[in-house]
Scaffold this active site. Structure first.
Site, short mmCIF file in Angstrom:
data_model
loop_
_atom_site.label_atom_id
_atom_site.label_comp_id
_atom_site.label_asym_id
_atom_site.label_seq_id
_atom_site.Cartn_x
_atom_site.Cartn_y
_atom_site.Cartn_z
N GLY A 176 -42.98 -8.30 70.01
CA GLY A 176 -43.62 -7.69 68.85
C GLY A 176 -43.48 -6.18 68.85
O GLY A 176 -43.15 -5.56 67.83
N ASP A 177 -43.70 -5.56 69.99
CA ASP A 177 -43.56 -4.11 70.10
C ASP A 177 -42.12 -3.67 69.91
O ASP A 177 -41.83 -2.71 69.18
CB ASP A 177 -44.07 -3.64 71.47
N ALA A 178 -41.19 -4.36 70.59
CA ALA A 178 -39.80 -3.95 70.52
C ALA A 178 -39.22 -4.11 69.13
O ALA A 178 -38.50 -3.23 68.63
CB ALA A 178 -38.97 -4.76 71.53
N THR A 180 -40.89 -4.04 66.34
CA THR A 180 -41.51 -3.01 65.51
C THR A 180 -40.88 -1.66 65.74
O THR A 180 -40.67 -0.87 64.81
CB THR A 180 -43.02 -2.94 65.79
N ALA A 181 -40.54 -1.36 66.99
CA ALA A 181 -39.88 -0.09 67.31
C ALA A 181 -38.55 0.02 66.58
O ALA A 181 -38.22 1.07 66.01
CB ALA A 181 -39.67 0.02 68.82
#
Length: 404
Positions: A176-178, A180-181
């Site tokens: 999810g973080d990657a 979004t990045a």
């Protein structure tokens, strides 16, 4: 930049872009990493006492966070306690001369500190602010605290991950973080282009942690809308065979055979073309319907072949079959080596460390990793003097007050 406006030799395509990274942990800092890899001057802000939580997150060596070194590579680091009015004033000063601000505080936090987009853009109307939150800047969930793991589940990604007869499975890395990045960096570049080639105005990029993953799920929404299909766990519903299988010598391979010709090549590689004669496997819809028996047959034939034998046969058949790689495998793989996917990077603590190279591969202005994430606040004096206009005496006073 050169007088013609083109990047100087050795400079990245974002040379001349300045970014103030107010974010912590993963999604925001990784977004800044993508920009820094391609030449942007990224100034990372950390709390003077605690620093970024990623310094203590994940694997440590000699007390140093290894993931931090990767995600904050190529950046300059300064310290500011944004709870202090003096630090908020410094952000306002810096914002006059930056192109982009990245932040991941809960909606309204920066506004309470007097450094929200509306407040900062009054003096710098060209400012672009990328705001990363769990659920977006508004809506009924906007004030909920969340993390990438929760967003992965909210997106629908977790529901379809895992085995059909077991519980949903979380991704074993920060998907999810990657994602979004990546999406946020993409949005920043679009906003920069619109500003510089369009009307000259900045804007806000509103990134929710679930947004990108929801789109990456592909046809789930349109399939449900038009056919009422809810994809369940187990496998992609429109391709068979598509699975992992173990060879005679214990190696794992993966294959996908959605078209008839591809399926023929796969079977030829295993010396199992007689499977084509089974009417249950005559075309892709029938293979999907009978995927259980098909997997059993493939496991049997693949279990009788070594990985090296399979590799040699693939050269003749051209079948899309690949190895299931672990990270140690990538260090030894000739394709990874040829494309320089893993590079050695100077590091002040460990001499050099190896990490993933900058992507994507640009032939004219490639990305470059110049150094790992540095020590907390090592560029504070330089940045506050050069960009915020503070004197050495000002900085020492702020340091004594705990502001920097």
């Amino acid at each position: 930049m050169s007088e013609s406006g083109t990047p100087a030799p050795g400079a990245g395509p974002l040379d001349g872009v300045r970014v103030l990274d107010l974010s912590n942990l993963m999604a925001g800092p990784m977004c800044g990493m993508f920009l820094a890899d391609f030449g942007a001057e990224v100034i990372k802000v950390e709390h003077p006492g605690n620093g970024d939580g990623m310094r203590r997150w994940g694997s440590l060596k000699d007390g140093k966070g290894l993931f931090f070194k990767m995600v904050n590579r190529n950046k300059k680091t300064i310290t500011l306690d944004l709870h202090h009015e003096a630090a908020q004033d410094i952000v306002r000063r810096l914002a006059r001369d930056v192109d982009v601000i990245i932040e991941n505080y809960r909606p309204g936090t920066l506004e309470r500190w007097g450094i929200g987009y509306e407040q900062l853009s009054r003096e710098n109307p060209k400012l672009i602010m990328a705001r990363i939150t769990g659920y977006g800047q508004d809506g009924p969930y906007s004030q909920r605290r969340t993390l990438g793991t929760i967003a992965e589940a909210f997106s629908g990604c977790v529901y379809v991950s895992g085995f059909e007869d077991r519980s949903p499975m979380l991704p074993p890395f920060g998907l999810g973080d990657a994602s979004t990045a990546i999406m946020t960096a993409y949005g920043i570049v679009m906003a920069l282009y619109h500003r510089d080639a369009g009307n000259g105005a900045g804007q806000v990029i509103d990134s929710a942690l679930y947004d990108g993953l929801f789109t990456l799920l592909g046809p789930h929404v349109i399939d449900y809308d038009q056919l009422g299909i809810i994809q369940e766990r187990g496998r992609i519903a429109h391709v068979a065979p598509r699975n992992t299988y173990q060879t005679k010598d214990g190696k794992w391979i993966v294959l996908s055979g959605g078209t008839g010709r591809t399926f023929e090549r796969i079977l030829a590689t295993f010396g199992a073309s007689e499977i084509l004669e089974d009417p249950r496997f005559a075309d892709n819809p029938l293979r999907i319907e009978n995927v259980g028996p098909l997997d059993e047959k493939l496991r049997e034939v693949i279990g009788g072949i070594t990985f090296d034998e399979l590799t040699e046969r693939m050269k003749e058949t051209g079948a899309p079959i690949g190895a299931v790689m672990n990270v140690a495998d990538t260090f030894e793989d000739p394709q990874y080596a040829h494309r320089h996917n893993i590079v050695s990077v100077p590091d002040e603590d460990f001499g050099t460390v190896r990490m993933q190279n900058a992507v994507p591969h640009l032939t004219g202005t490639p990305g470059e990793i110049r150094h790992t994430g540095g020590n907390r606040g090592e560029h504070t004096d330089e940045i506050l003097t050069r960009l915020a206009g503070l004197s050495a005496e000002d900085i020492e006073r702020l340091r004594a007050e705990g502001t920097v």
